[in-house]
Design a protein around this motif. Structure first.
Motif, PDB file in Angstrom:
ATOM      1  N   UNK A  59      50.175  25.689  47.332  1.00 30.76           N
ATOM      2  CA  UNK A  59      50.363  27.442  47.507  1.00 30.76           C
ATOM      3  C   UNK A  59      50.807  28.457  46.792  1.00 30.76           C
ATOM      4  N   UNK A  60      51.502  28.234  45.908  1.00 31.60           N
ATOM      5  CA  UNK A  60      52.101  29.187  45.429  1.00 31.60           C
ATOM      6  C   UNK A  60      50.990  28.835  43.727  1.00 31.60           C
ATOM      7  N   UNK A  61      49.964  28.478  43.938  1.00 33.43           N
ATOM      8  CA  UNK A  61      49.194  28.263  42.386  1.00 33.43           C
ATOM      9  C   UNK A  61      47.562  29.256  43.258  1.00 33.43           C
ATOM     10  N   UNK A  62      48.184  28.866  44.491  1.00 31.51           N
ATOM     11  CA  UNK A  62      46.547  29.959  45.563  1.00 31.51           C
ATOM     12  C   UNK A  62      47.167  30.995  45.467  1.00 31.51           C
ATOM     13  N   UNK A  63      47.864  31.359  45.639  1.00 26.48           N
ATOM     14  CA  UNK A  63      49.071  33.095  45.593  1.00 26.48           C
ATOM     15  C   UNK A  63      48.823  33.279  43.949  1.00 26.48           C
ATOM     16  N   UNK A  64      48.999  32.884  43.056  1.00 23.68           N
ATOM     17  CA  UNK A  64      49.114  32.964  42.163  1.00 23.68           C
ATOM     18  C   UNK A  64      47.598  33.715  41.792  1.00 23.68           C
ATOM     19  N   UNK A  65      46.717  33.304  41.757  1.00 25.75           N
ATOM     20  CA  UNK A  65      44.913  32.785  41.719  1.00 25.75           C
ATOM     21  C   UNK A  65      44.637  34.123  42.643  1.00 25.75           C
ATOM     22  N   UNK A  66      44.699  34.638  43.833  1.00 21.78           N
ATOM     23  CA  UNK A  66      44.998  35.470  44.485  1.00 21.78           C
ATOM     24  C   UNK A  66      45.786  36.753  44.048  1.00 21.78           C
ATOM     25  N   UNK A  67      46.674  36.905  43.367  1.00 15.40           N
ATOM     26  CA  UNK A  67      47.237  38.248  43.121  1.00 15.40           C
ATOM     27  C   UNK A  67      47.849  38.413  41.917  1.00 15.40           C
ATOM     28  N   UNK A  68      47.826  37.252  41.426  1.00 19.80           N
ATOM     29  CA  UNK A  68      48.241  37.113  39.252  1.00 19.80           C
ATOM     30  C   UNK A  68      49.833  36.902  39.395  1.00 19.80           C
ATOM     31  N   UNK A  69      50.479  36.981  40.613  1.00 18.27           N
ATOM     32  CA  UNK A  69      51.905  36.695  40.856  1.00 18.27           C
ATOM     33  C   UNK A  69      52.221  35.421  42.170  1.00 18.27           C
ATOM     34  N   UNK A  70      53.826  34.637  41.557  1.00 18.48           N
ATOM     35  CA  UNK A  70      53.886  33.640  42.362  1.00 18.48           C
ATOM     36  C   UNK A  70      54.759  34.708  43.554  1.00 18.48           C
ATOM     37  N   UNK A  71      55.282  34.071  44.705  1.00 13.98           N
ATOM     38  CA  UNK A  71      55.969  34.296  45.566  1.00 13.98           C
ATOM     39  C   UNK A  71      55.175  35.006  46.407  1.00 13.98           C
ATOM     40  N   UNK A  72      55.985  35.877  47.961  1.00 10.88           N
ATOM     41  CA  UNK A  72      55.332  35.624  48.921  1.00 10.88           C
ATOM     42  C   UNK A  72      54.230  37.139  48.756  1.00 10.88           C
ATOM     43  N   UNK A  73      53.868  37.030  49.262  1.00  9.28           N
ATOM     44  CA  UNK A  73      52.960  38.157  48.890  1.00  9.28           C
ATOM     45  C   UNK A  73      51.434  39.004  50.590  1.00  9.28           C
ATOM     46  N   UNK A  74      51.910  39.742  51.479  1.00  5.93           N
ATOM     47  CA  UNK A  74      51.096  40.538  52.668  1.00  5.93           C
ATOM     48  C   UNK A  74      49.689  40.395  52.574  1.00  5.93           C
ATOM     49  N   UNK A  75      49.197  39.534  53.591  1.00  5.37           N
ATOM     50  CA  UNK A  75      47.994  38.754  53.732  1.00  5.37           C
ATOM     51  C   UNK A  75      47.163  40.105  53.342  1.00  5.37           C
ATOM     52  N   UNK A  76      47.075  40.920  54.640  1.00  2.61           N
ATOM     53  CA  UNK A  76      46.444  42.514  54.518  1.00  2.61           C
ATOM     54  C   UNK A  76      46.413  43.312  53.100  1.00  2.61           C
ATOM     55  N   UNK A  77      47.533  43.497  52.649  1.00  4.17           N
ATOM     56  CA  UNK A  77      47.691  43.993  51.395  1.00  4.17           C
ATOM     57  C   UNK A  77      46.944  43.355  50.094  1.00  4.17           C
ATOM     58  N   UNK A  78      47.079  41.596  50.320  1.00 10.98           N
ATOM     59  CA  UNK A  78      46.220  41.479  49.329  1.00 10.98           C
ATOM     60  C   UNK A  78      45.036  41.573  49.661  1.00 10.98           C
ATOM     61  N   UNK A  79      44.096  41.621  51.145  1.00  6.95           N
ATOM     62  CA  UNK A  79      42.644  41.842  50.941  1.00  6.95           C
ATOM     63  C   UNK A  79      42.493  43.041  51.145  1.00  6.95           C
ATOM     64  N   UNK A  80      43.201  44.237  50.486  1.00  6.16           N
ATOM     65  CA  UNK A  80      42.913  45.438  50.131  1.00  6.16           C
ATOM     66  C   UNK A  80      43.079  45.603  48.674  1.00  6.16           C
ATOM     67  N   UNK A  81      44.116  45.119  48.248  1.00  6.09           N
ATOM     68  CA  UNK A  81      44.152  45.302  46.427  1.00  6.09           C
ATOM     69  C   UNK A  81      43.302  44.524  45.932  1.00  6.09           C
ATOM     70  N   UNK A  82      42.135  43.902  46.617  1.00  9.17           N
ATOM     71  CA  UNK A  82      40.515  43.836  46.232  1.00  9.17           C
ATOM     72  C   UNK A  82      39.384  43.625  46.728  1.00  9.17           C
ATOM     73  N   UNK A  83      39.390  44.689  46.970  1.00 14.13           N
ATOM     74  CA  UNK A  83      38.399  45.879  47.803  1.00 14.13           C
ATOM     75  C   UNK A  83      37.708  46.274  47.044  1.00 14.13           C
ATOM     76  N   UNK A  84      37.913  46.911  45.955  1.00 12.98           N
ATOM     77  CA  UNK A  84      37.508  47.439  44.957  1.00 12.98           C
ATOM     78  C   UNK A  84      36.804  46.785  44.202  1.00 12.98           C
ATOM     79  N   UNK A  85      37.257  46.102  43.970  1.00 17.12           N
ATOM     80  CA  UNK A  85      36.539  44.940  43.119  1.00 17.12           C
ATOM     81  C   UNK A  85      35.353  43.532  43.643  1.00 17.12           C
ATOM     82  N   UNK A  86      35.408  43.671  44.802  1.00 19.03           N
ATOM     83  CA  UNK A  86      33.947  42.716  44.915  1.00 19.03           C
ATOM     84  C   UNK A  86      32.931  43.201  44.673  1.00 19.03           C
ATOM     85  N   UNK A  87      31.929  41.973  45.172  1.00 22.21           N
ATOM     86  CA  UNK A  87      30.627  42.448  44.719  1.00 22.21           C
ATOM     87  C   UNK A  87      29.809  42.902  46.484  1.00 22.21           C
ATOM     88  N   UNK A  88      29.232  44.038  45.760  1.00 19.18           N
ATOM     89  CA  UNK A  88      29.407  44.918  46.769  1.00 19.18           C
ATOM     90  C   UNK A  88      28.899  44.434  47.865  1.00 19.18           C
TER      91      UNK A  88
END
Length: 351
Positions: A239-268
């Motif tokens: 779980x820590x590794x997955x979160x780190x792959x998603x955010x670059x950081x360890x620890x708890x992150x809000x799911x909606x904020x993780x999705x939002x932070x990726x929104x502008x970097x996805x293939x359209x």
């Protein structure tokens, strides 16, 4: 002693090319030769009790892990060999062989010459030039695209599922212990503190070691962990590794904020599918890091969740095409055109 001296660099290269080849005992003379006698120029990594060298064959390269303080870490060496002899999976580093060499050496001690045993303990693996995952996930805004990160997440989960199916608990899962091949396929490595339980169901882990930041909370309780609960230690680290792959950081992150932070970097053209994948991965990461081990999902549940997200976009949308899927498509084409001459090819799509 160096009983396997008949093995040559060419023999080792043939083993590397043959996926069905079994790991075997390797002579110290061979490993010395391909690493230029363990020269500093060939060193590619250093850990707490080992140095990893690049080994040069005729046309290929391997990695040679040389243990230090062999008397102190003999158990770790034996455990690692035991796990690696069992683990054969596309998401586990390919193990080629080991060397357990002991030679007598005359040395002066208190004014007298005495015979002392000199131990050499070494492991040989496939060489993965991209290095570890740790080097690529320091920041979500640079480096790997989402489709690459998603492939890495699913590969790690599949590799860990395989290990648990084989009754192997890794106990030190972290980005530095996940290597990447040329196609960003992840391979779990470093089984120095891993445990293989076989059918010894009464066995317990009395001393839990690992890397701070990836250790489950129960690791600090100084209580015995039975083999049934030991798998949950790996799930927390996952779980820590997955979160780190998603955010670059360890620890708890809000799911909606993780999705939002990726929104502008996805293939359209694939953003909606990829947003769903990111959401599911974030949810899995949070569930895996639950402080209550009983509430963490097992690898089978995780794999099924990821399979559902993969089917959302099909093979092309996720960019994840397996050799089996390619073979199915080719077979279908040949069936539809039975009179068309087939072209022979010895090439295989790398995964």
């Amino acid at each position: 002693m160096d009983h396997q001296s008949v093995i040559t660099p060419w023999d080792l290269e043939c083993m590397l090319c043959d996926e069905a080849a079994e790991p075997k005992a390797l002579p110290l003379s061979l490993l010395k030769r391909i690493t230029h006698d363990f020269s500093d120029e060939q060193a590619i990594g250093r850990g707490g009790f080992a140095v990893v060298y690049k080994g040069m064959l005729e046309n290929r390269t391997v990695a040679v892990k040389r243990m230090s303080n062999t008397y102190m870490y003999e158990k770790e060496f034996q455990r690692e060999v035991e796990c690696l002899m069992i683990a054969k999976h596309k998401n586990v580093v390919r193990f080629l062989g080991y060397c357990a060499d002991t030679q007598g050496n005359m040395a002066r001690y208190e004014g007298k010459f005495v015979m002392a045993d000199v131990q050499q303990r070494l492991l040989c693996f496939e060489y993965l030039p991209k290095g570890s995952l740790h080097e690529y996930i320091t920041d979500m805004s640079c480096g790997l695209r989402w489709r690459d990160r998603y492939q890495i997440i699913t590969g790690i989960c599949q590799g860990l599922h395989y290990l648990h199916h084989k009754h192997i608990v890794h106990l030190d899962l972290k980005p530095a212990n996940i290597l990447l091949d040329d196609n960003w396929v992840p391979k779990i490595t470093d089984f120095g503190i891993s445990r293989c339980f076989h059918e010894m169901q009464s066995q317990v882990i009395t001393k839990i070691t690992g890397t701070p930041g990836y250790l489950a909370p129960e690791s600090y309780n100084h209580t015995k962990v039975t083999y049934r609960h030991s798998y949950q230690l790996d799930i927390y680290s996952l779980g820590i590794v997955i979160i780190e792959i998603l955010t670059g950081n360890k620890g708890y992150h809000d799911v909606d904020k993780v999705v939002e932070s990726w929104s502008n970097m996805l293939e359209q053209s694939q953003s909606e599918v990829q947003k769903k994948q990111i959401r599911v991965c974030a949810q899995i990461g949070i569930e895996c890091t639950n402080f209550d081990p009983a509430k963490r999902p097992d690898t089978l549940h995780i794999i099924s969740r990821l399979d559902e997200t993969e089917s959302m976009g099909g093979y092309i949308k996720t960019g994840m095409i397996t050799s089996q899927q390619v073979g199915d498509v080719l077979n279908k084409l040949h069936q539809d055109a039975p009179n068309t001459p087939r072209e022979s090819s010895s090439e295989r799509m790398p995964l």
